[in-house]
Design a protein around this motif. Structure first.
Motif, short mmCIF file in Angstrom:
data_model
loop_
_atom_site.label_atom_id
_atom_site.label_comp_id
_atom_site.label_asym_id
_atom_site.label_seq_id
_atom_site.Cartn_x
_atom_site.Cartn_y
_atom_site.Cartn_z
N GLU A 74 0.85 -1.23 -0.02
CA GLU A 74 -0.09 -0.09 0.10
C GLU A 74 0.99 1.13 0.01
N SER A 75 1.77 1.44 0.89
CA SER A 75 2.88 2.65 1.04
C SER A 75 3.70 2.79 -0.18
N SER A 76 4.11 1.84 -0.77
CA SER A 76 5.26 1.81 -1.81
C SER A 76 4.52 2.41 -3.11
N ARG A 77 3.16 1.99 -3.31
CA ARG A 77 2.57 2.33 -4.56
C ARG A 77 3.07 1.58 -5.80
N LEU A 78 3.55 0.38 -5.41
CA LEU A 78 4.07 -0.55 -6.56
C LEU A 78 3.06 -1.59 -6.78
N SER A 79 3.18 -2.19 -7.88
CA SER A 79 2.56 -3.50 -8.11
C SER A 79 3.02 -4.44 -7.41
N ALA A 80 2.34 -5.69 -7.03
CA ALA A 80 3.02 -6.79 -6.11
C ALA A 80 4.26 -7.42 -6.80
N GLU A 81 4.30 -7.42 -8.05
CA GLU A 81 5.37 -7.80 -8.81
C GLU A 81 6.68 -7.03 -8.76
#
Length: 419
Positions: A74-81
């Motif tokens: 949530e905090s990084s705003r990256l996709s899971a991959e």
């Protein structure tokens, strides 16, 4: 012991925000107790504990990774991959042979071969653009026996406390030497309470934040401000393989890091390279999807695309979806940072050395360079003079290890400064 901000067992949806009085007490405790606490733990044991922590954070399904990953997602705003691969790069680069080599150098320094290391409290202000950034500062401080207080970014308050908590869980005495806290970066009272006596204060972040800290902390501040990275591609390269590597260097961390490629200079066919790069970004988007898109960044890239459609001397290669990337072919030789969203400019030049004057005015704001081909490799001796601190082949620029001199600063030297 003052209030616990080690990050272990943080309940609820929000990380605890430290108040000035608590910060002052915590910093004072670390300064008084930290030097003796960490000095009592042999270097070999410190390295062993570090390796155990990194292994746990990399191991799928481990309790510590399982507790941390949803919050980081949530905090990084990256996709899971994207988050998974990003953590593998950051954590993997701070373990194994590279961490052991850094430990040997730290041991030599402690033995007096390279000068004594001060034991006074140091501080770090982290940015939230790259998950796992705390390992770059905590590892050298731990190996040198330097007590450290870390401040997490408000946008990403989870990783640093989890890292410290994992260390303390395996070696409780480290709680007297290391802690991670969160508070608003513009809270001047909190900044003074936490870092009023530290030297050095290492800070990551944007130009405005670095400028504000420099005004407050003066020569005690060591700033890793915003920097950009580029690529140099010779004429005789494997176009497809080079493009695939460049796409990874652009896509990792959604192009938010200082080692994210923003421009490519080639003495080959710029349109051919741009076409290959556009297809490579399409493939990379399937492998590492972009995370949630910031509306302001999207608007800036849309504006860049619209300008390219109208501007003579600029063309857009393919019409990729916004989250996949944007490849612009430029007839002029210049450098200008891009807004993000995996956007890159491809510049054709008669010779790769012709790109250097355009980069000279950005000296001090440049970080990494991809070198592809024999003529690109010939630039290796020149680029550090412009401030480039990392040179790598396509696809490996962002895989820096623990020994990397970020911004040209040796990680051990940063924490060997005297108070």
């Amino acid at each position: 012991m003052p209030a616990d901000f080690s990050g272990s067992g943080v309940p609820g949806d929000l990380a605890p925000r430290a108040r000035p009085r608590e910060l002052e007490a915590l910093a004072g405790h670390l300064a008084r107790r930290g030097p003796q606490a960490v000095a009592a733990i042999p270097l070999a044991r410190r390295l062993e504990v570090w390796e155990q922590v990194i292994e746990a954070l990399l191991e799928p399904g481990s309790p510590e990774r399982s507790a941390l990953l949803p919050r980081l997602l949530e905090s990084s705003r990256l996709s899971a991959e994207g988050l998974t691969e990003g953590l593998e790069i950051v954590l993997g680069g701070a373990s194994g042979a590279s961490a052991a080599a850094l430990a040997r150098r730290a041991g030599a320094r402690a033995d007096g071969l390279a000068g004594a290391t001060p034991r006074t409290l140091a501080g770090v202000v982290l940015a939230g653009n790259i998950p796992g950034l705390a390992v770059q500062s905590l590892l050298p401080a731990l190996l040198l026996g330097r007590p450290l207080l870390l401040k997490s970014a408000s946008a990403e308050p989870w990783f640093a406390p989890a890292l410290v908590a994992a260390l303390v869980a395996r070696e409780p005495a480290l709680a007297d030497a290391y802690a991670a806290v969160t508070f608003p970066g513009d809270d001047e009272e909190a900044l003074t309470a936490a870092f009023g006596e530290v030297d050095p204060l290492l800070a990551y972040g944007g130009a405005e934040a670095a400028g504000s800290l420099a005004a407050r902390f003066g020569p005690r501040l060591v700033a890793h401000g915003p920097k950009a990275s580029v690529a140099f591609v010779g004429a005789e390269v494997d176009l497809v393989g080079t493009a695939r590597g460049l796409a990874r260097d652009i896509a990792l961390f959604d192009q938010r890091g200082c080692l994210s490629v923003q421009a490519v200079y080639t003495e080959g066919d710029p349109q051919g390279l741009a076409a290959a790069l556009a297809w490579a970004l399409l493939l990379e988007g399937a492998r590492l999807p972009h995370g949630p898109i910031d509306p302001a960044t999207a608007a800036a890239v849309q504006q860049l695309r619209a300008t390219a459609e109208l501007q003579q001397g600029t063309r857009r290669e393919l019409h990729l979806e916004l989250a996949v990337g944007t490849v612009l072919v430029e007839s002029a030789t210049f450098f200008r940072p891009v807004p993000g969203l995996r956007t890159v400019r491809v510049h054709g030049v008669p010779k790769l050395t012709d790109a250097l004057p355009a980069l000279a005015s950005w000296k001090g704001q440049l970080q990494g360079a991809v070198l592809a081909g024999p003529t690109a490799d010939e630039l290796a001796a020149t680029l550090p003079l412009l401030g480039f601190s990392r040179l790598a082949p396509p696809g490996e620029l962002q895989s820096a290890d623990a020994s990397w001199a970020n911004g040209g600063m040796d990680p051990l030297e940063v924490f060997s400064r005297s108070a």
